[in-house]
Structures are given as structure tokens and as C-alpha cells.
Design a protein around this motif. Structure first.
Motif, PDB file in Angstrom:
ATOM      1  N   ILE A 182       0.838  -1.204   0.000  1.00  0.00           N
ATOM      2  CA  ILE A 182       0.000   0.000   0.000  1.00  0.00           C
ATOM      3  C   ILE A 182       0.874   1.254   0.000  1.00  0.00           C
ATOM      4  O   ILE A 182       0.613   2.223  -0.726  1.00  0.00           O
ATOM      5  CB  ILE A 182      -0.960  -0.001   1.207  1.00  0.00           C
ATOM      6  CG1 ILE A 182      -1.961  -1.146   1.073  1.00  0.00           C
ATOM      7  CG2 ILE A 182      -1.693   1.332   1.308  1.00  0.00           C
ATOM      8  CD1 ILE A 182      -2.820  -1.353   2.306  1.00  0.00           C
ATOM      9  N   LEU A 183       1.928   1.244   0.820  1.00  0.00           N
ATOM     10  CA  LEU A 183       2.839   2.384   0.861  1.00  0.00           C
ATOM     11  C   LEU A 183       3.510   2.602  -0.497  1.00  0.00           C
ATOM     12  O   LEU A 183       3.618   3.734  -0.976  1.00  0.00           O
ATOM     13  CB  LEU A 183       3.902   2.168   1.945  1.00  0.00           C
ATOM     14  CG  LEU A 183       3.438   2.277   3.395  1.00  0.00           C
ATOM     15  CD1 LEU A 183       4.576   1.905   4.338  1.00  0.00           C
ATOM     16  CD2 LEU A 183       2.940   3.682   3.696  1.00  0.00           C
ATOM     17  N   ALA A 184       3.962   1.518  -1.113  1.00  0.00           N
ATOM     18  CA  ALA A 184       4.633   1.622  -2.412  1.00  0.00           C
ATOM     19  C   ALA A 184       3.672   2.141  -3.476  1.00  0.00           C
ATOM     20  O   ALA A 184       4.038   2.991  -4.302  1.00  0.00           O
ATOM     21  CB  ALA A 184       5.192   0.264  -2.820  1.00  0.00           C
ATOM     22  N   ALA A 185       2.433   1.638  -3.463  1.00  0.00           N
ATOM     23  CA  ALA A 185       1.440   2.092  -4.441  1.00  0.00           C
ATOM     24  C   ALA A 185       1.115   3.568  -4.241  1.00  0.00           C
ATOM     25  O   ALA A 185       0.977   4.326  -5.207  1.00  0.00           O
ATOM     26  CB  ALA A 185       0.171   1.245  -4.321  1.00  0.00           C
ATOM     27  N   ARG A 195      -9.532   5.464  -3.008  1.00  0.00           N
ATOM     28  CA  ARG A 195      -9.979   4.596  -4.100  1.00  0.00           C
ATOM     29  C   ARG A 195      -8.846   4.332  -5.084  1.00  0.00           C
ATOM     30  O   ARG A 195      -8.645   3.191  -5.518  1.00  0.00           O
ATOM     31  CB  ARG A 195     -11.162   5.245  -4.821  1.00  0.00           C
ATOM     32  CG  ARG A 195     -11.763   4.384  -5.926  1.00  0.00           C
ATOM     33  CD  ARG A 195     -12.967   5.073  -6.526  1.00  0.00           C
ATOM     34  NE  ARG A 195     -13.583   4.262  -7.556  1.00  0.00           N
ATOM     35  CZ  ARG A 195     -14.675   4.612  -8.240  1.00  0.00           C
ATOM     36  NH1 ARG A 195     -15.263   5.773  -7.971  1.00  0.00           N
ATOM     37  NH2 ARG A 195     -15.160   3.822  -9.166  1.00  0.00           N
ATOM     38  N   ASP A 196      -8.096   5.388  -5.414  1.00  0.00           N
ATOM     39  CA  ASP A 196      -6.954   5.220  -6.319  1.00  0.00           C
ATOM     40  C   ASP A 196      -5.922   4.271  -5.718  1.00  0.00           C
ATOM     41  O   ASP A 196      -5.348   3.424  -6.405  1.00  0.00           O
ATOM     42  CB  ASP A 196      -6.296   6.575  -6.597  1.00  0.00           C
ATOM     43  CG  ASP A 196      -7.213   7.532  -7.346  1.00  0.00           C
ATOM     44  OD1 ASP A 196      -8.064   7.037  -8.110  1.00  0.00           O
ATOM     45  OD2 ASP A 196      -7.068   8.745  -7.146  1.00  0.00           O
ATOM     46  N   VAL A 197      -5.669   4.441  -4.422  1.00  0.00           N
ATOM     47  CA  VAL A 197      -4.692   3.599  -3.742  1.00  0.00           C
ATOM     48  C   VAL A 197      -5.141   2.137  -3.770  1.00  0.00           C
ATOM     49  O   VAL A 197      -4.334   1.232  -4.022  1.00  0.00           O
ATOM     50  CB  VAL A 197      -4.487   4.073  -2.284  1.00  0.00           C
ATOM     51  CG1 VAL A 197      -3.624   3.084  -1.515  1.00  0.00           C
ATOM     52  CG2 VAL A 197      -3.859   5.460  -2.260  1.00  0.00           C
ATOM     53  N   GLU A 252      -3.414   9.778   7.713  1.00  0.00           N
ATOM     54  CA  GLU A 252      -2.504   8.826   8.356  1.00  0.00           C
ATOM     55  C   GLU A 252      -1.698   8.050   7.320  1.00  0.00           C
ATOM     56  O   GLU A 252      -0.533   7.709   7.554  1.00  0.00           O
ATOM     57  CB  GLU A 252      -3.302   7.862   9.233  1.00  0.00           C
ATOM     58  CG  GLU A 252      -3.857   8.502  10.490  1.00  0.00           C
ATOM     59  CD  GLU A 252      -4.492   7.475  11.409  1.00  0.00           C
ATOM     60  OE1 GLU A 252      -4.140   6.279  11.303  1.00  0.00           O
ATOM     61  OE2 GLU A 252      -5.335   7.872  12.225  1.00  0.00           O
ATOM     62  N   LEU A 253      -2.301   7.788   6.172  1.00  0.00           N
ATOM     63  CA  LEU A 253      -1.585   7.099   5.103  1.00  0.00           C
ATOM     64  C   LEU A 253      -0.416   7.940   4.614  1.00  0.00           C
ATOM     65  O   LEU A 253       0.704   7.437   4.453  1.00  0.00           O
ATOM     66  CB  LEU A 253      -2.537   6.791   3.950  1.00  0.00           C
ATOM     67  CG  LEU A 253      -1.913   6.205   2.670  1.00  0.00           C
ATOM     68  CD1 LEU A 253      -1.187   4.898   2.968  1.00  0.00           C
ATOM     69  CD2 LEU A 253      -2.997   6.002   1.611  1.00  0.00           C
ATOM     70  N   LEU A 254      -0.653   9.226   4.387  1.00  0.00           N
ATOM     71  CA  LEU A 254       0.425  10.105   3.922  1.00  0.00           C
ATOM     72  C   LEU A 254       1.502  10.263   4.986  1.00  0.00           C
ATOM     73  O   LEU A 254       2.699  10.344   4.661  1.00  0.00           O
ATOM     74  CB  LEU A 254      -0.142  11.470   3.526  1.00  0.00           C
ATOM     75  CG  LEU A 254      -1.102  11.464   2.321  1.00  0.00           C
ATOM     76  CD1 LEU A 254      -1.589  12.872   2.022  1.00  0.00           C
ATOM     77  CD2 LEU A 254      -0.428  10.854   1.091  1.00  0.00           C
ATOM     78  N   GLU A 255       1.105  10.312   6.251  1.00  0.00           N
ATOM     79  CA  GLU A 255       2.091  10.368   7.332  1.00  0.00           C
ATOM     80  C   GLU A 255       2.943   9.104   7.334  1.00  0.00           C
ATOM     81  O   GLU A 255       4.155   9.147   7.578  1.00  0.00           O
ATOM     82  CB  GLU A 255       1.389  10.531   8.680  1.00  0.00           C
ATOM     83  CG  GLU A 255       0.984  11.957   9.004  1.00  0.00           C
ATOM     84  CD  GLU A 255       2.190  12.860   9.209  1.00  0.00           C
ATOM     85  OE1 GLU A 255       3.159  12.439   9.864  1.00  0.00           O
ATOM     86  OE2 GLU A 255       2.158  13.994   8.699  1.00  0.00           O
TER      87      GLU A 255
END
Length: 228
Positions: free
Chosen positions: A8-11, A27-29, A49-52
Motif C-alpha cells: 500500500i505504501l509503495a502504491a 480509491r486510487d490507492v 494517516e496514510l500520507l504520514e
């Protein structure tokens, strides 16, 4: 770190390179990583939180090499290598870098503070050798500001002709501002002021032997007057 979380982080990092943080959606992720929205929310909670987490992953990668390196016998060589590593990482990983250093309060992250301490450690050694013209913390602020600004500028204008060699020119300019050159003769300013600045920087990382705290404070005050 689980494989799913890493994917998920790489995508997310790949999407950030294509469209930027503002345009990336959960949704894109999900589509890019081949997972469902509940899976993303399970690992990260929400987009913020994902961006962090992406920024934290960037710092993890950036600091991984630095943590394993031992100081060389030449702190100036270590400082130059640190500058090159910083610029190089940013140019190789722009999506991570923009989240690491191009967002508000970036300097408050624990990983950013660790990077700062590593830089100050090198500058402490230069101060002890009488090579700094200012206290290590002040020199670190100047070097860090210059390296981040240069990297972000290069990320937006790499293809411009004037960008070629910019990192080296900025490095030389800021290093000349914070470092006292051994061969400096004092022709451009009084030798007393130059030596006072170097001694002031050296004493900022340790008290002179044989002086009481009060005497040390008086010496620092006198040196500050001699080194405007």
C-alpha cells in the motif's frame, strides 16, 4: 512491516509521483495496490494517516544508511557526504521527500529530529577542531535549510540549464559561511574576530579546562563581543 502494508505504501508513493498528494484518493490507492478500502483503513485509518506513514517510510529509508555508518577520521568529509546523501535521496525518491520535508511541521517528526542530531554530531566534531565560525546548532540550521531548499528547488526545476551544478554551488556557499578555513589569512576581516568566532563555536560544545562556570560565561560574553 507486513507485505500488504508495504504494498500500500509503495502504491501510494507511485501515485504521488503521478498526480500529487492533493489528487490521490483512497480509491486510487486501492486500485493501484489491489486491495479493498477496509484493508487500507485497517492499516492506516484515513488518508492523512496514510500520507504520514509514507513520510515515515521515507525517513526510515533515508536514515537506514546513516545509522550504520561510523564517523570517519575527517568530519568535513562526513559533512560533505551527508549533503550529497540528502540531495541524492530527494532526487531519487521525490514522492517520499516532498512528504518528508515539504509539508507543515515536517521538522517536528521524531525521524527528522534524529537526522538533525546526526548533523549536529558532525558539526560538534568540527567545532572541537576549531573549524566552525558559529555554534553547531546555528550551523546545522543553515545547512539543513539550504539542503532542503536546494532539493525542493531541483525537484521542480531539474531540466532548467541553470539547475546543473546548483547543489554543489549551494553546498560551497553555505559551507563557506559556517566553516573557518585553515588557510584563512584574515585579509577580509580582522583576525581577532575570526579567531573569536572559532573559539566561541568550540566552547559551545564544551567548557574550557580549568574555568569555573562563571568564568566560562564571562569568556563566552567577551568572545561574543569580539565576534560580531
Amino acid at each position: 512491516m507486513s507485505d500488504t502494508r508495504q504494498e500500500i505504501l509503495a502504491a501510494t508513493a507511485a501515485l504521488l509521483e503521478q498526480v500529487g498528494a492533493e489528487q490521490v484518493s483512497i480509491r486510487d490507492v486501492c486500485q493501484a495496490a489491489g486491495v479493498t478500502a477496509p484493508t487500507v483503513y485497517h492499516h492506516f485509518g484515513d488518508k492523512k494517516e496514510l500520507l504520514e506513514a509514507v513520510a515515515a517510510e521515507g525517513f526510515r529509508r533515508y536514515l537506514a544508511t546513516k545509522r550504520t555508518r561510523r564517523p570517519s577520521a575527517d568530519p568535513l568529509a562526513d559533512l560533505r557526504r551527508g549533503w550529497a546523501d540528502h540531495i541524492g535521496f530527494g532526487l531519487q525518491h521525490p514522492a517520499f521527500y516532498r512528504l518528508m520535508y515539504g509539508t507543515p511541521n515536517a521538522e517536528e517528526r521524531p525521524s527528522a529530529q534524529e537526522g538533525h542530531r546526526l548533523l549536529v554530531g558532525i558539526l560538534d566534531r568540527l567545532a572541537e577542531a576549531g573549524r566552525l565560525r558559529m555554534p553547531p546548532e546555528q550551523a546545522a540550521a543553515m545547512i539543513h535549510t539550504a539542503s532542503v531548499g536546494t532539493t525542493l528547488r531541483l525537484l521542480s526545476t531539474q531540466k532548467n540549464p541553470w539547475a546543473e551544478g546548483l547543489a554543489d554551488r549551494m553546498r560551497d556557499a553555505v559551507f563557506n559561511a559556517v566553516l573557518r578555513q585553515p588557510e584563512q589569512s584574515g585579509n577580509d576581516e580582522p583576525a581577532v574576530a575570526e579567531l573569536a568566532r572559532a573559539l566561541l563555536a568550540t566552547l559551545s560544545v564544551g567548557r574550557a579546562a580549568g574555568l569555573t562556570p562563571g568564568e566560562h560565561g564571562i569568556l563566552l560574553e567577551l568572545l561574543a563581543k569580539l565576534a560580531p
